[in-house]
Design a protein around this motif. Sequence first.
Motif, PDB file in Angstrom:
ATOM      1  N   GLU A  34      -0.776  31.475 123.894  1.00 54.29           N
ATOM      2  CA  GLU A  34      -0.973  31.024 122.586  1.00 54.29           C
ATOM      3  C   GLU A  34       0.216  30.275 121.928  1.00 54.29           C
ATOM      4  O   GLU A  34       0.236  29.598 121.509  1.00 54.29           O
ATOM      5  N   ILE A  37       0.838  26.867 123.753  1.00 52.92           N
ATOM      6  CA  ILE A  37      -0.084  25.994 122.964  1.00 52.92           C
ATOM      7  C   ILE A  37       0.449  25.807 121.769  1.00 52.92           C
ATOM      8  O   ILE A  37       0.495  24.542 121.175  1.00 52.92           O
ATOM      9  N   ARG A  38       0.712  26.676 120.902  1.00 58.52           N
ATOM     10  CA  ARG A  38       1.463  26.330 119.735  1.00 58.52           C
ATOM     11  C   ARG A  38       2.648  25.332 119.705  1.00 58.52           C
ATOM     12  O   ARG A  38       2.822  24.590 118.913  1.00 58.52           O
ATOM     13  N   ARG A  41       1.597  21.911 120.172  1.00 61.13           N
ATOM     14  CA  ARG A  41       1.088  21.331 118.933  1.00 61.13           C
ATOM     15  C   ARG A  41       2.062  21.024 117.930  1.00 61.13           C
ATOM     16  O   ARG A  41       1.638  20.459 116.863  1.00 61.13           O
ATOM     17  N   TYR A  45       1.549  25.772 114.224  1.00 57.17           N
ATOM     18  CA  TYR A  45       0.115  26.384 113.925  1.00 57.17           C
ATOM     19  C   TYR A  45       0.285  27.613 113.288  1.00 57.17           C
ATOM     20  O   TYR A  45      -0.261  28.683 113.737  1.00 57.17           O
ATOM     21  N   LYS A  52       1.061  33.458 112.241  1.00 59.56           N
ATOM     22  CA  LYS A  52       0.513  32.589 113.240  1.00 59.56           C
ATOM     23  C   LYS A  52      -1.060  32.889 113.170  1.00 59.56           C
ATOM     24  O   LYS A  52      -1.683  33.857 112.993  1.00 59.56           O
ATOM     25  N   ILE A  55      -5.460  30.708 118.385  1.00 63.52           N
ATOM     26  CA  ILE A  55      -5.804  29.389 118.839  1.00 63.52           C
ATOM     27  C   ILE A  55      -7.046  29.216 119.312  1.00 63.52           C
ATOM     28  O   ILE A  55      -7.752  30.062 120.004  1.00 63.52           O
ATOM     29  N   THR A  58      -9.244  24.575 121.850  1.00 67.77           N
ATOM     30  CA  THR A  58      -8.401  23.998 122.472  1.00 67.77           C
ATOM     31  C   THR A  58      -8.900  22.687 123.317  1.00 67.77           C
ATOM     32  O   THR A  58     -10.183  22.877 123.827  1.00 67.77           O
ATOM     33  N   GLU A  62      -4.926  20.221 126.799  1.00 64.22           N
ATOM     34  CA  GLU A  62      -3.610  21.441 126.371  1.00 64.22           C
ATOM     35  C   GLU A  62      -3.922  22.584 127.642  1.00 64.22           C
ATOM     36  O   GLU A  62      -2.898  23.080 127.789  1.00 64.22           O
TER      37      GLU A  62
END
Length: 158
Positions: A34, A37-38, A41, A45, A52, A55, A58, A62
């Motif tokens: 996660e 991925i943050r 982005r 996020y 936080k 997520i 997706t 990603e």
Amino acid sequence: MIYEPNIDVKRDRGPYCGPTAIALLTGEPISRIEQMIRRKRRGGYRDSSGRKMPIKGTYPWEVIYVLARLGCRVELPKKGVRGETLNNVVNEHLPSTGVYLIEVTGHFMVASGGMIADTTHKTPIPISTYRRKSRRVQQVWKVTAKPKADQPEPYTRC
């Protein structure tokens, strides 16, 4: 090989399908996935109070980006399977060897050797016992992960 997901995030619902699919393929902790991925982005996020956010939703790019950053090789199989049912793809189109990331409409899952795993089934189950095997497949990717010594033992087909 499909790994047991390391779910180290604390929420009522649990992790969503994108991070869970990556964890099933790599054995990495959900929190690390996660965070990756943050970072991609760019906004961090987070909600208005700075916490936080989980997520959700997706995109395929990603998931593939994070898999590549974790040392996996992701490739498209030669034959197109868009629009076929999940049962048909797993039983007829995918070879019995190898691990595959499958995108069905609005969901990611992992398949290997006639077995399927996702957010509801963290341990692989046969496709014949999966309740929603009529889902329509959008895309399939073959994933080859580098073996790591510190990862847990993968599930093996009985």
